[in-house]
Design a protein around this motif. Structure first.
Motif, PDB file in Angstrom:
ATOM      1  N   ASN A 195      -3.897   8.000  -1.988  1.00 44.73           N
ATOM      2  CA  ASN A 195      -4.894   8.011  -0.887  1.00 44.73           C
ATOM      3  C   ASN A 195      -5.815   7.016  -1.652  1.00 44.73           C
ATOM      4  O   ASN A 195      -6.339   6.322  -0.662  1.00 44.73           O
ATOM      5  N   LEU A 241      -4.551  -1.609   6.309  1.00 37.88           N
ATOM      6  CA  LEU A 241      -3.607  -2.126   6.876  1.00 37.88           C
ATOM      7  C   LEU A 241      -4.082  -1.997   8.486  1.00 37.88           C
ATOM      8  O   LEU A 241      -4.666  -1.242   9.043  1.00 37.88           O
ATOM      9  N   ASN A 284       0.945  -1.246  -0.019  1.00 37.23           N
ATOM     10  CA  ASN A 284       0.127   0.006   0.176  1.00 37.23           C
ATOM     11  C   ASN A 284       0.942   1.281   0.123  1.00 37.23           C
ATOM     12  O   ASN A 284       0.510   2.441   0.294  1.00 37.23           O
ATOM     13  N   ARG A 320      -4.400   3.474  -0.600  1.00 38.59           N
ATOM     14  CA  ARG A 320      -4.496   3.200   0.720  1.00 38.59           C
ATOM     15  C   ARG A 320      -6.075   2.882   1.180  1.00 38.59           C
ATOM     16  O   ARG A 320      -6.190   2.220   2.205  1.00 38.59           O
ATOM     17  N   THR A 321      -6.907   3.476   0.553  1.00 39.72           N
ATOM     18  CA  THR A 321      -8.339   3.330   0.989  1.00 39.72           C
ATOM     19  C   THR A 321      -8.807   1.936   0.263  1.00 39.72           C
ATOM     20  O   THR A 321      -9.539   1.195   1.049  1.00 39.72           O
ATOM     21  N   LEU A 330       2.938   2.371   1.889  1.00 36.74           N
ATOM     22  CA  LEU A 330       3.268   3.149   3.219  1.00 36.74           C
ATOM     23  C   LEU A 330       4.510   3.056   3.611  1.00 36.74           C
ATOM     24  O   LEU A 330       5.178   3.915   4.296  1.00 36.74           O
TER      25      LEU A 330
END
Ligand SMILES: Nc1ncnc2c1ncn2[C@@H]1O[C@H](COP(=O)(O)OP(=O)(O)O)[C@@H](O)[C@H]1O
Ligand SMILES: [Mg+2]
Lengths: 283, 266
Positions: free
Chosen positions: B91, B99, B61, B94-95, B63
Protein backbone atom coordinates in the motif's frame (compact mmCIF):
# COMPACT_ATOMS: atom_id res chain seq x y z
CA UNK A 1 -32.27 -27.99 -42.69
CA UNK A 2 -34.56 -25.00 -42.93
CA UNK A 3 -37.59 -26.98 -41.82
CA UNK A 4 -35.66 -28.42 -38.90
CA UNK A 5 -34.62 -24.96 -37.81
CA UNK A 6 -38.17 -23.68 -38.11
CA UNK A 7 -39.47 -26.60 -36.07
CA UNK A 8 -36.84 -26.00 -33.40
CA UNK A 9 -37.71 -22.36 -33.32
CA UNK A 10 -41.46 -22.84 -32.95
CA UNK A 11 -41.02 -25.68 -30.48
CA UNK A 12 -38.92 -23.42 -28.32
CA UNK A 13 -41.39 -20.57 -28.60
CA UNK A 14 -44.28 -22.79 -27.55
CA UNK A 15 -42.26 -24.10 -24.62
CA UNK A 16 -41.49 -20.55 -23.56
CA UNK A 17 -45.11 -19.47 -23.74
CA UNK A 18 -46.25 -22.53 -21.78
CA UNK A 19 -43.76 -22.00 -18.98
CA UNK A 20 -44.53 -18.28 -18.81
CA UNK A 21 -48.24 -19.04 -18.53
CA UNK A 22 -47.46 -21.66 -15.91
CA UNK A 23 -45.36 -19.29 -13.77
CA UNK A 24 -47.68 -16.31 -14.07
CA UNK A 25 -50.69 -18.59 -13.61
CA UNK A 26 -49.45 -20.04 -10.34
CA UNK A 27 -48.60 -16.59 -9.06
CA UNK A 28 -52.05 -15.28 -9.94
CA UNK A 29 -53.69 -18.37 -8.46
CA UNK A 30 -51.87 -17.90 -5.16
CA UNK A 31 -52.47 -14.17 -5.01
CA UNK A 32 -56.08 -14.64 -6.11
CA UNK A 33 -56.84 -17.26 -3.47
CA UNK A 34 -55.19 -15.27 -0.71
CA UNK A 35 -56.97 -12.09 -1.72
CA UNK A 36 -60.31 -13.82 -2.32
CA UNK A 37 -60.42 -15.53 1.04
CA UNK A 38 -58.19 -13.26 3.09
CA UNK A 39 -59.30 -9.77 2.17
CA UNK A 40 -62.86 -10.07 3.56
CA UNK A 41 -61.47 -11.43 6.84
CA UNK A 42 -58.95 -8.62 7.14
CA UNK A 43 -59.99 -5.76 9.40
CA UNK A 44 -58.25 -3.18 11.52
CA UNK A 45 -58.51 -5.33 14.64
CA UNK A 46 -56.50 -8.08 12.95
CA UNK A 47 -53.63 -5.71 12.43
CA UNK A 48 -53.77 -3.88 15.75
CA UNK A 49 -54.67 -6.50 18.35
CA UNK A 50 -53.20 -9.64 19.78
CA UNK A 51 -55.53 -12.64 19.98
CA UNK A 52 -58.18 -12.16 22.66
CA UNK A 53 -59.97 -15.01 24.45
CA UNK A 54 -61.78 -17.20 21.95
CA UNK A 55 -59.91 -15.75 18.96
CA UNK A 56 -59.27 -19.19 17.56
CA UNK A 57 -62.99 -19.92 17.76
CA UNK A 58 -63.71 -16.91 15.59
CA UNK A 59 -64.11 -14.26 18.28
CA UNK A 60 -62.34 -10.90 18.46
CA UNK A 61 -58.65 -10.21 18.40
CA UNK A 62 -55.93 -10.08 15.77
CA UNK A 63 -52.53 -11.27 14.73
CA UNK A 64 -50.42 -8.32 15.85
CA UNK A 65 -48.41 -10.82 17.93
CA UNK A 66 -47.47 -12.72 14.78
CA UNK A 67 -46.81 -9.60 12.70
CA UNK A 68 -44.45 -8.12 15.27
CA UNK A 69 -43.00 -11.54 16.04
CA UNK A 70 -42.20 -12.21 12.41
CA UNK A 71 -40.67 -8.76 11.94
CA UNK A 72 -38.49 -9.28 15.02
CA UNK A 73 -37.48 -12.79 13.96
CA UNK A 74 -36.74 -12.09 10.32
CA UNK A 75 -35.42 -8.60 11.00
CA UNK A 76 -33.05 -9.83 13.70
CA UNK A 77 -31.99 -12.83 11.63
CA UNK A 78 -31.37 -10.65 8.59
CA UNK A 79 -29.18 -8.27 10.59
CA UNK A 80 -27.16 -11.20 11.95
CA UNK A 81 -26.94 -12.74 8.49
CA UNK A 82 -25.74 -9.47 6.92
CA UNK A 83 -23.04 -9.14 9.55
CA UNK A 84 -21.86 -12.66 8.71
CA UNK A 85 -22.46 -12.68 4.95
CA UNK A 86 -20.95 -9.39 3.85
CA UNK A 87 -17.45 -10.22 5.11
CA UNK A 88 -17.67 -13.76 3.69
CA UNK A 89 -18.78 -12.51 0.27
CA UNK A 90 -16.22 -9.70 0.14
CA UNK A 91 -13.48 -12.00 1.35
CA UNK A 92 -14.25 -14.73 -1.15
CA UNK A 93 -14.34 -12.28 -4.03
CA UNK A 94 -11.61 -9.76 -3.23
CA UNK A 95 -8.94 -11.60 -1.31
CA UNK A 96 -6.54 -14.11 -2.82
CA UNK A 97 -8.17 -17.12 -1.15
CA UNK A 98 -6.83 -20.47 -2.41
CA UNK A 99 -9.27 -22.17 -4.81
CA UNK A 100 -9.39 -25.16 -2.52
CA UNK A 101 -10.63 -23.11 0.45
CA UNK A 102 -13.05 -21.16 -1.72
CA UNK A 103 -14.57 -24.33 -3.10
CA UNK A 104 -15.02 -25.82 0.35
CA UNK A 105 -16.71 -22.70 1.68
CA UNK A 106 -19.03 -22.62 -1.34
CA UNK A 107 -19.81 -26.32 -1.04
CA UNK A 108 -20.68 -25.91 2.64
CA UNK A 109 -22.96 -23.01 1.81
CA UNK A 110 -24.64 -24.98 -0.97
CA UNK A 111 -25.28 -27.85 1.42
CA UNK A 112 -26.74 -25.41 3.95
CA UNK A 113 -28.89 -23.97 1.18
CA UNK A 114 -30.19 -27.37 0.20
CA UNK A 115 -30.99 -28.42 3.75
CA UNK A 116 -34.75 -28.51 4.48
CA UNK A 117 -35.68 -25.92 7.05
CA UNK A 118 -37.28 -28.48 9.36
CA UNK A 119 -33.77 -29.91 9.79
CA UNK A 120 -32.54 -26.49 10.92
CA UNK A 121 -35.44 -26.39 13.35
CA UNK A 122 -34.77 -29.87 14.70
CA UNK A 123 -31.04 -29.32 15.13
CA UNK A 124 -31.58 -25.90 16.64
CA UNK A 125 -34.12 -27.40 19.03
CA UNK A 126 -31.77 -30.22 20.06
CA UNK A 127 -28.96 -27.74 20.70
CA UNK A 128 -31.26 -25.50 22.70
CA UNK A 129 -32.37 -28.37 24.93
CA UNK A 130 -28.74 -29.28 25.41
CA UNK A 131 -27.95 -25.69 26.41
CA UNK A 132 -31.02 -25.49 28.61
CA UNK A 133 -32.67 -22.80 26.46
CA UNK A 134 -36.39 -22.49 25.94
CA UNK A 135 -38.01 -21.72 22.63
CA UNK A 136 -37.42 -17.99 22.27
CA UNK A 137 -37.00 -15.04 19.94
CA UNK A 138 -33.23 -15.44 20.29
CA UNK A 139 -33.33 -19.11 19.33
CA UNK A 140 -35.51 -18.29 16.33
CA UNK A 141 -33.20 -15.49 15.21
CA UNK A 142 -30.13 -17.72 15.38
CA UNK A 143 -31.71 -20.54 13.40
CA UNK A 144 -33.28 -18.20 10.84
CA UNK A 145 -29.99 -16.38 10.33
CA UNK A 146 -28.37 -19.71 9.47
CA UNK A 147 -31.21 -20.37 7.07
CA UNK A 148 -30.69 -16.98 5.44
CA UNK A 149 -26.90 -17.13 5.34
CA UNK A 150 -26.30 -19.19 2.18
CA UNK A 151 -28.78 -17.35 0.01
CA UNK A 152 -27.38 -14.03 1.19
CA UNK A 153 -23.73 -14.93 0.68
CA UNK A 154 -24.43 -16.24 -2.82
CA UNK A 155 -26.41 -13.16 -3.77
CA UNK A 156 -23.77 -10.80 -2.40
CA UNK A 157 -20.96 -12.73 -4.06
CA UNK A 158 -22.81 -12.48 -7.33
CA UNK A 159 -23.11 -8.72 -6.92
CA UNK A 160 -19.48 -8.25 -5.91
CA UNK A 161 -18.22 -10.38 -8.78
CA UNK A 162 -19.74 -7.89 -11.23
CA UNK A 163 -17.41 -5.09 -10.09
CA UNK A 164 -14.96 -4.32 -12.92
CA UNK A 165 -11.42 -5.36 -12.08
CA UNK A 166 -10.14 -2.00 -13.29
CA UNK A 167 -12.29 -0.24 -10.69
CA UNK A 168 -10.72 -2.29 -7.90
CA UNK A 169 -7.30 -1.58 -9.34
CA UNK A 170 -7.92 2.14 -9.46
CA UNK A 171 -8.50 2.00 -5.72
CA UNK A 172 -5.49 -0.26 -5.07
CA UNK A 173 -3.25 2.00 -7.11
CA UNK A 174 -4.05 4.86 -4.73
CA UNK A 175 -2.59 2.77 -1.95
CA UNK A 176 -5.95 1.66 -0.56
CA UNK A 177 -6.03 -1.70 1.19
CA UNK A 178 -8.43 -4.44 0.16
CA UNK A 179 -10.44 -3.68 3.26
CA UNK A 180 -10.78 0.01 2.40
CA UNK A 181 -11.56 -0.87 -1.19
CA UNK A 182 -14.19 -3.39 -0.07
CA UNK A 183 -16.08 -1.08 2.23
CA UNK A 184 -15.57 2.30 0.55
CA UNK A 185 -15.78 1.32 -3.10
CA UNK A 186 -17.23 -2.15 -3.59
CA UNK A 187 -20.10 -1.80 -1.14
CA UNK A 188 -21.16 1.50 -2.73
CA UNK A 189 -20.80 0.18 -6.24
CA UNK A 190 -22.82 -2.96 -5.52
CA UNK A 191 -25.43 -1.57 -3.13
CA UNK A 192 -28.45 -2.47 -5.29
CA UNK A 193 -27.18 -6.03 -5.67
CA UNK A 194 -26.46 -6.30 -1.96
CA UNK A 195 -29.95 -5.06 -1.15
CA UNK A 196 -31.46 -7.61 -3.51
CA UNK A 197 -29.52 -10.35 -1.74
CA UNK A 198 -30.66 -9.07 1.66
CA UNK A 199 -34.29 -8.91 0.55
CA UNK A 200 -34.19 -12.41 -0.91
CA UNK A 201 -32.80 -13.72 2.34
CA UNK A 202 -35.31 -11.72 4.39
CA UNK A 203 -38.09 -13.17 2.26
CA UNK A 204 -36.88 -16.68 2.90
CA UNK A 205 -36.54 -15.99 6.61
CA UNK A 206 -39.91 -14.36 7.19
CA UNK A 207 -41.74 -17.01 5.18
CA UNK A 208 -40.32 -20.04 6.90
CA UNK A 209 -42.46 -21.97 9.36
CA UNK A 210 -40.61 -25.20 10.04
CA UNK A 211 -37.42 -23.72 11.42
CA UNK A 212 -39.19 -21.48 13.95
CA UNK A 213 -41.77 -24.05 15.02
CA UNK A 214 -39.60 -25.50 17.78
CA UNK A 215 -37.01 -22.79 18.19
CA UNK A 216 -39.16 -19.68 18.55
CA UNK A 217 -42.36 -21.40 19.65
CA UNK A 218 -45.64 -19.54 19.56
CA UNK A 219 -47.46 -17.19 21.91
CA UNK A 220 -50.47 -14.94 21.97
CA UNK A 221 -48.40 -12.22 23.62
CA UNK A 222 -46.54 -9.48 21.81
CA UNK A 223 -42.75 -9.94 21.69
CA UNK A 224 -41.09 -8.30 24.69
CA UNK A 225 -37.90 -10.20 25.35
CA UNK A 226 -35.24 -12.05 23.41
CA UNK A 227 -35.62 -14.93 25.82
CA UNK A 228 -39.39 -15.43 25.52
CA UNK A 229 -41.21 -17.32 22.78
CA UNK A 230 -42.63 -15.27 19.91
CA UNK A 231 -45.39 -15.80 17.39
CA UNK A 232 -44.78 -15.68 13.65
CA UNK A 233 -46.97 -15.22 10.59
CA UNK A 234 -46.25 -18.54 8.89
CA UNK A 235 -47.22 -20.39 12.06
CA UNK A 236 -50.27 -18.12 12.46
CA UNK A 237 -51.31 -19.27 8.99
CA UNK A 238 -50.57 -22.88 9.86
CA UNK A 239 -52.46 -22.96 13.19
CA UNK A 240 -55.51 -21.06 11.97
CA UNK A 241 -55.77 -23.15 8.85
CA UNK A 242 -55.76 -26.21 11.08
CA UNK A 243 -58.91 -25.20 12.95
CA UNK A 244 -62.26 -26.59 11.81
CA UNK A 245 -63.91 -23.15 11.59
CA UNK A 246 -64.14 -21.51 8.14
CA UNK A 247 -64.08 -18.04 9.72
CA UNK A 248 -60.75 -18.81 11.39
CA UNK A 249 -59.45 -20.40 8.20
CA UNK A 250 -60.23 -17.18 6.36
CA UNK A 251 -58.12 -15.40 8.94
CA UNK A 252 -55.27 -17.70 7.98
CA UNK A 253 -55.53 -16.33 4.45
CA UNK A 254 -55.63 -12.82 5.86
CA UNK A 255 -52.41 -13.56 7.76
CA UNK A 256 -50.86 -14.86 4.55
CA UNK A 257 -51.93 -11.67 2.81
CA UNK A 258 -50.27 -9.60 5.52
CA UNK A 259 -47.10 -11.63 5.09
CA UNK A 260 -47.04 -11.08 1.33
CA UNK A 261 -47.75 -7.35 1.67
CA UNK A 262 -45.01 -7.00 4.29
CA UNK A 263 -42.37 -8.58 2.03
CA UNK A 264 -43.58 -6.64 -0.99
CA UNK A 265 -43.76 -3.34 0.88
CA UNK A 266 -40.31 -3.73 2.34
CA UNK A 267 -38.92 -4.66 -1.04
CA UNK A 268 -40.41 -1.61 -2.72
CA UNK A 269 -39.42 0.91 -0.04
CA UNK A 270 -35.85 -0.32 0.21
CA UNK A 271 -35.50 -0.13 -3.54
CA UNK A 272 -36.84 3.41 -3.53
CA UNK A 273 -34.48 4.33 -0.71
CA UNK A 274 -31.50 2.70 -2.38
CA UNK A 275 -31.81 4.85 -5.51
CA UNK A 276 -30.84 7.77 -3.30
CA UNK A 277 -27.50 6.11 -2.60
CA UNK A 278 -26.77 4.77 -6.05
CA UNK A 279 -26.42 7.94 -8.08
CA UNK A 280 -22.64 7.64 -7.95
CA UNK A 281 -22.46 4.12 -9.32
CA UNK A 282 -20.07 3.59 -12.22
CA UNK A 283 -21.69 1.80 -15.15
CA UNK B 1 4.12 -2.25 9.47
CA UNK B 2 6.43 -0.90 6.81
CA UNK B 3 10.02 0.11 6.71
CA UNK B 4 10.97 3.73 6.25
CA UNK B 5 12.15 4.41 2.74
CA UNK B 6 14.97 6.86 2.10
CA UNK B 7 14.10 10.00 0.16
CA UNK B 8 15.18 10.07 -3.45
CA UNK B 9 18.11 12.18 -4.47
CA UNK B 10 18.08 13.87 -7.84
CA UNK B 11 21.28 12.55 -9.31
CA UNK B 12 20.66 8.80 -9.07
CA UNK B 13 18.00 6.98 -11.12
CA UNK B 14 14.60 6.86 -9.49
CA UNK B 15 13.95 3.24 -10.43
CA UNK B 16 16.52 0.60 -11.25
CA UNK B 17 15.11 -2.52 -12.88
CA UNK B 18 17.38 -5.51 -12.53
CA UNK B 19 16.90 -8.82 -14.34
CA UNK B 20 13.11 -8.56 -14.25
CA UNK B 21 11.20 -11.56 -15.57
CA UNK B 22 7.43 -12.02 -15.75
CA UNK B 23 5.45 -15.12 -16.64
CA UNK B 24 1.73 -15.35 -17.36
CA UNK B 25 1.27 -19.05 -16.60
CA UNK B 26 3.90 -20.37 -19.05
CA UNK B 27 4.12 -17.29 -21.29
CA UNK B 28 7.47 -15.65 -20.54
CA UNK B 29 6.25 -12.09 -21.16
CA UNK B 30 9.25 -10.10 -19.87
CA UNK B 31 12.73 -11.51 -20.28
CA UNK B 32 15.62 -10.29 -18.16
CA UNK B 33 14.91 -6.57 -18.28
CA UNK B 34 17.64 -4.21 -17.07
CA UNK B 35 16.78 -0.52 -17.14
CA UNK B 36 17.11 2.69 -15.20
CA UNK B 37 14.40 5.28 -14.98
CA UNK B 38 15.78 8.75 -14.35
CA UNK B 39 14.48 10.95 -11.56
CA UNK B 40 11.93 13.48 -12.87
CA UNK B 41 11.20 13.96 -16.53
CA UNK B 42 9.20 11.64 -18.73
CA UNK B 43 10.31 8.14 -19.58
CA UNK B 44 8.40 6.55 -22.44
CA UNK B 45 8.10 2.80 -22.88
CA UNK B 46 7.53 2.12 -26.56
CA UNK B 47 7.17 -0.95 -28.72
CA UNK B 48 4.62 -2.84 -30.76
CA UNK B 49 1.41 -4.15 -29.27
CA UNK B 50 1.92 -7.22 -27.07
CA UNK B 51 5.62 -6.59 -26.49
CA UNK B 52 5.17 -6.24 -22.72
CA UNK B 53 4.83 -2.49 -22.15
CA UNK B 54 1.84 -2.75 -19.84
CA UNK B 55 3.40 -5.70 -18.06
CA UNK B 56 6.58 -3.74 -17.38
CA UNK B 57 4.66 -0.67 -16.24
CA UNK B 58 2.41 -2.59 -13.87
CA UNK B 59 5.37 -4.42 -12.38
CA UNK B 60 6.64 -1.07 -11.13
CA UNK B 61 3.84 -0.65 -8.58
CA UNK B 62 3.21 -4.39 -8.34
CA UNK B 63 -0.36 -4.03 -9.54
CA UNK B 64 0.57 -6.87 -11.89
CA UNK B 65 0.20 -9.33 -9.04
CA UNK B 66 -3.52 -8.62 -8.73
CA UNK B 67 -3.98 -10.95 -11.70
CA UNK B 68 -3.94 -14.71 -11.43
CA UNK B 69 -1.23 -17.09 -12.54
CA UNK B 70 1.43 -14.38 -12.67
CA UNK B 71 5.00 -14.94 -11.56
CA UNK B 72 7.62 -12.22 -11.19
CA UNK B 73 11.33 -12.72 -10.67
CA UNK B 74 13.94 -10.00 -10.36
CA UNK B 75 14.43 -6.72 -8.60
CA UNK B 76 13.16 -3.19 -8.94
CA UNK B 77 15.04 -0.73 -6.80
CA UNK B 78 13.14 2.33 -5.70
CA UNK B 79 16.02 4.37 -4.39
CA UNK B 80 17.76 1.89 -2.11
CA UNK B 81 14.91 -0.54 -1.56
CA UNK B 82 13.86 -3.51 -3.70
CA UNK B 83 10.10 -3.23 -4.12
CA UNK B 84 9.98 -7.01 -4.56
CA UNK B 85 11.52 -7.52 -1.15
CA UNK B 86 9.31 -9.45 1.25
CA UNK B 87 9.13 -6.55 3.70
CA UNK B 88 7.86 -4.09 1.09
CA UNK B 89 4.51 -2.65 2.07
CA UNK B 90 2.33 -2.80 -1.04
CA UNK B 91 0.00 0.00 0.00
CA UNK B 92 2.88 2.33 0.71
CA UNK B 93 4.50 1.41 -2.61
CA UNK B 94 1.29 2.17 -4.50
CA UNK B 95 0.90 5.43 -2.65
CA UNK B 96 4.36 6.48 -3.77
CA UNK B 97 4.02 5.04 -7.28
CA UNK B 98 0.66 6.07 -8.73
CA UNK B 99 -1.07 4.83 -11.87
CA UNK B 100 -3.17 6.36 -14.60
CA UNK B 101 -4.97 3.59 -16.49
CA UNK B 102 -5.83 3.58 -20.21
CA UNK B 103 -9.56 3.84 -19.58
CA UNK B 104 -10.73 6.11 -16.77
CA UNK B 105 -12.49 4.36 -13.91
CA UNK B 106 -13.79 6.95 -11.45
CA UNK B 107 -14.74 5.60 -8.03
CA UNK B 108 -18.49 5.38 -7.34
CA UNK B 109 -18.34 8.68 -5.48
CA UNK B 110 -18.85 12.36 -6.17
CA UNK B 111 -16.27 14.38 -8.09
CA UNK B 112 -15.00 15.90 -4.85
CA UNK B 113 -14.81 12.57 -3.04
CA UNK B 114 -12.92 10.97 -5.91
CA UNK B 115 -10.07 13.40 -5.38
CA UNK B 116 -10.37 13.31 -1.59
CA UNK B 117 -10.49 9.48 -1.42
CA UNK B 118 -6.75 8.82 -1.31
CA UNK B 119 -6.05 11.72 1.02
CA UNK B 120 -8.72 10.52 3.43
CA UNK B 121 -7.40 6.96 3.35
CA UNK B 122 -3.88 8.05 4.10
CA UNK B 123 -4.97 10.61 6.66
CA UNK B 124 -3.09 13.35 4.85
CA UNK B 125 -5.36 16.04 6.27
CA UNK B 126 -6.01 14.67 9.74
CA UNK B 127 -4.70 17.74 11.52
CA UNK B 128 -7.49 19.59 9.82
CA UNK B 129 -10.52 17.70 11.13
CA UNK B 130 -12.17 20.84 12.48
CA UNK B 131 -13.41 22.44 9.28
CA UNK B 132 -12.16 20.43 6.32
CA UNK B 133 -11.01 23.62 4.59
CA UNK B 134 -7.54 22.23 4.02
CA UNK B 135 -8.98 19.24 2.18
CA UNK B 136 -11.18 21.59 0.14
CA UNK B 137 -8.12 23.54 -0.87
CA UNK B 138 -6.21 20.39 -1.77
CA UNK B 139 -9.06 19.06 -3.88
CA UNK B 140 -9.22 22.38 -5.70
CA UNK B 141 -5.47 22.41 -6.16
CA UNK B 142 -5.32 18.96 -7.74
CA UNK B 143 -8.38 19.56 -9.90
CA UNK B 144 -6.65 22.69 -11.16
CA UNK B 145 -3.39 20.79 -11.76
CA UNK B 146 -5.32 18.27 -13.85
CA UNK B 147 -7.01 21.10 -15.75
CA UNK B 148 -10.51 20.16 -14.64
CA UNK B 149 -11.35 22.75 -12.00
CA UNK B 150 -13.09 25.31 -14.19
CA UNK B 151 -15.42 22.66 -15.60
CA UNK B 152 -16.49 21.11 -12.30
CA UNK B 153 -16.15 23.79 -9.63
CA UNK B 154 -19.91 24.33 -9.52
CA UNK B 155 -20.83 20.65 -9.26
CA UNK B 156 -18.27 19.06 -6.99
CA UNK B 157 -21.01 16.98 -5.35
CA UNK B 158 -22.22 15.57 -8.67
CA UNK B 159 -21.45 11.93 -9.50
CA UNK B 160 -18.11 11.44 -11.22
CA UNK B 161 -19.83 9.03 -13.59
CA UNK B 162 -21.70 11.96 -15.14
CA UNK B 163 -18.48 13.45 -16.56
CA UNK B 164 -17.35 12.85 -20.15
CA UNK B 165 -14.57 10.34 -20.75
CA UNK B 166 -12.03 13.10 -21.25
CA UNK B 167 -13.10 14.78 -18.01
CA UNK B 168 -13.07 11.45 -16.20
CA UNK B 169 -9.48 10.83 -17.25
CA UNK B 170 -8.47 14.24 -15.92
CA UNK B 171 -10.36 13.42 -12.72
CA UNK B 172 -8.37 10.19 -12.47
CA UNK B 173 -5.20 12.24 -12.92
CA UNK B 174 -6.25 14.61 -10.12
CA UNK B 175 -7.14 11.63 -7.95
CA UNK B 176 -3.76 10.03 -8.56
CA UNK B 177 -1.87 13.26 -7.87
CA UNK B 178 -3.82 13.95 -4.70
CA UNK B 179 -1.93 11.26 -2.77
CA UNK B 180 1.29 13.02 -3.75
CA UNK B 181 3.10 10.19 -5.56
CA UNK B 182 6.75 10.61 -6.42
CA UNK B 183 6.33 8.47 -9.55
CA UNK B 184 3.32 8.43 -11.86
CA UNK B 185 2.84 5.48 -14.20
CA UNK B 186 0.63 6.17 -17.23
CA UNK B 187 -0.56 3.32 -19.45
CA UNK B 188 -1.59 4.74 -22.82
CA UNK B 189 -3.39 7.49 -20.89
CA UNK B 190 -4.85 9.13 -23.99
CA UNK B 191 -5.90 6.06 -25.94
CA UNK B 192 -9.59 6.35 -24.95
CA UNK B 193 -9.74 10.11 -25.43
CA UNK B 194 -10.67 12.57 -28.14
CA UNK B 195 -7.75 14.60 -29.58
CA UNK B 196 -8.49 17.73 -27.51
CA UNK B 197 -8.64 15.85 -24.18
CA UNK B 198 -5.58 13.86 -25.21
CA UNK B 199 -3.65 17.05 -25.82
CA UNK B 200 -4.81 18.35 -22.44
CA UNK B 201 -3.48 15.28 -20.63
CA UNK B 202 -0.19 15.49 -22.50
CA UNK B 203 0.24 19.11 -21.48
CA UNK B 204 -0.54 18.37 -17.82
CA UNK B 205 2.01 15.56 -17.76
CA UNK B 206 4.66 17.78 -19.32
CA UNK B 207 4.06 20.36 -16.59
CA UNK B 208 4.18 17.68 -13.91
CA UNK B 209 7.50 16.23 -14.99
CA UNK B 210 9.31 19.13 -13.31
CA UNK B 211 8.87 17.53 -9.90
CA UNK B 212 7.48 14.07 -10.57
CA UNK B 213 8.97 11.07 -12.29
CA UNK B 214 6.61 10.08 -15.07
CA UNK B 215 6.66 6.77 -16.90
CA UNK B 216 4.35 6.61 -19.88
CA UNK B 217 3.49 3.63 -22.05
CA UNK B 218 2.51 4.54 -25.55
CA UNK B 219 2.28 2.89 -28.92
CA UNK B 220 2.14 6.32 -30.57
CA UNK B 221 5.63 7.24 -31.71
CA UNK B 222 4.60 10.86 -32.27
CA UNK B 223 3.39 11.08 -28.68
CA UNK B 224 6.66 9.60 -27.42
CA UNK B 225 8.74 12.04 -29.44
CA UNK B 226 6.63 14.98 -28.27
CA UNK B 227 6.84 14.10 -24.59
CA UNK B 228 9.71 11.81 -23.73
CA UNK B 229 13.06 12.73 -22.23
CA UNK B 230 14.12 9.11 -22.01
CA UNK B 231 12.94 6.10 -24.00
CA UNK B 232 12.80 2.35 -23.41
CA UNK B 233 12.15 0.22 -26.49
CA UNK B 234 10.71 -3.24 -25.90
CA UNK B 235 10.44 -5.97 -28.48
CA UNK B 236 8.79 -9.33 -27.76
CA UNK B 237 9.38 -9.14 -24.04
CA UNK B 238 12.97 -7.99 -24.30
CA UNK B 239 14.52 -4.61 -23.80
CA UNK B 240 16.22 -3.84 -27.07
CA UNK B 241 17.45 -0.33 -26.47
CA UNK B 242 17.06 2.53 -24.07
CA UNK B 243 18.51 5.98 -23.72
CA UNK B 244 17.84 9.71 -23.89
CA UNK B 245 14.96 10.39 -26.29
CA UNK B 246 16.88 12.68 -28.62
CA UNK B 247 19.67 10.18 -29.17
CA UNK B 248 17.45 7.15 -29.50
CA UNK B 249 15.15 8.77 -32.00
CA UNK B 250 18.01 10.24 -34.04
CA UNK B 251 20.55 7.42 -33.89
CA UNK B 252 18.93 4.13 -32.96
CA UNK B 253 21.69 1.57 -32.56
CA UNK B 254 19.78 -1.69 -32.87
CA UNK B 255 18.40 -2.68 -36.26
CA UNK B 256 15.04 -3.57 -34.66
CA UNK B 257 14.74 -0.11 -33.16
CA UNK B 258 15.57 1.39 -36.55
CA UNK B 259 12.96 -0.77 -38.24
CA UNK B 260 10.33 0.08 -35.63
CA UNK B 261 11.00 3.81 -35.80
CA UNK B 262 10.81 3.70 -39.58
CA UNK B 263 7.45 1.99 -39.32
CA UNK B 264 8.73 -1.22 -40.92
CA UNK B 265 7.78 -3.45 -37.98
CA UNK B 266 5.11 -3.38 -35.27
N1 LIG C 1 -3.55 -11.12 -18.01
C1 LIG C 1 -2.79 -11.78 -18.91
N2 LIG C 1 -2.84 -13.13 -18.97
C2 LIG C 1 -2.08 -13.81 -19.86
N3 LIG C 1 -1.24 -13.24 -20.73
C3 LIG C 1 -1.14 -11.89 -20.73
C4 LIG C 1 -1.92 -11.10 -19.82
N4 LIG C 1 -1.63 -9.81 -20.03
C5 LIG C 1 -0.72 -9.79 -21.03
N5 LIG C 1 -0.42 -11.03 -21.45
C6 LIG C 1 0.55 -11.39 -22.50
O1 LIG C 1 1.79 -10.82 -22.19
C7 LIG C 1 2.38 -10.23 -23.31
C8 LIG C 1 2.62 -8.73 -23.06
O2 LIG C 1 1.37 -8.08 -22.89
P1 LIG C 1 1.25 -6.54 -22.56
O3 LIG C 1 2.21 -6.21 -21.48
O4 LIG C 1 -0.16 -6.25 -22.30
O5 LIG C 1 1.72 -5.88 -23.93
P2 LIG C 1 1.55 -4.39 -24.44
O6 LIG C 1 1.06 -3.53 -23.32
O7 LIG C 1 2.89 -4.00 -24.92
O8 LIG C 1 0.59 -4.43 -25.58
C9 LIG C 1 1.44 -10.49 -24.48
O9 LIG C 1 1.93 -11.62 -25.16
C10 LIG C 1 0.13 -10.81 -23.83
O10 LIG C 1 -0.58 -11.74 -24.59
MG1 LIG D 1 -0.74 -2.36 -23.14
Amino acid sequence: MLIKQKLEESFFKILMVISTIFVLGSLLLILGTVLWRGLPALDLAMLTQAPQGGYYLGKEGGILNAILGSLCLAGGATIVAVILSLPIALYLQLYPVPHFTKNWIRLSLDILWGTPSIVYGAIGFTLMIYLGMRASLLGGIIVLSLLELPIMVRGMEEAVSMVPKALLESSYSLGATRFETAFKVVVRQTLPGLITAILLAFGRGIGDAASVLFTAGYTDNLPTSLLRPVASLPLAVFFQLGTPFPAVQDRAYAAALVLIVLVLGLSITSRLLSTRFTKNIIR
Amino acid sequence: MSQALPLNTHSSPHLRIQDLNVWYETNHALRGIYAEIPTFGITAIIGPSGCGKTTLLRSLNRLLEEGEGIRVKGQVWLNEVDIYDRVMDLNELRTRVGLLAPKPYPLPLSIYENVAYGRRIHGLDVLDKGNGRNLDRKVEHYLRTAGLWEEVKDRLKAPASALSTGQQQRLCLARALAVEPEILLCDEPTSALDPISAQGIEEQLITLKENTTIVIVTHLLRQASRMADYVIFLWMGELVECGPAKELFKNPKDSRTQAYLMGKIG
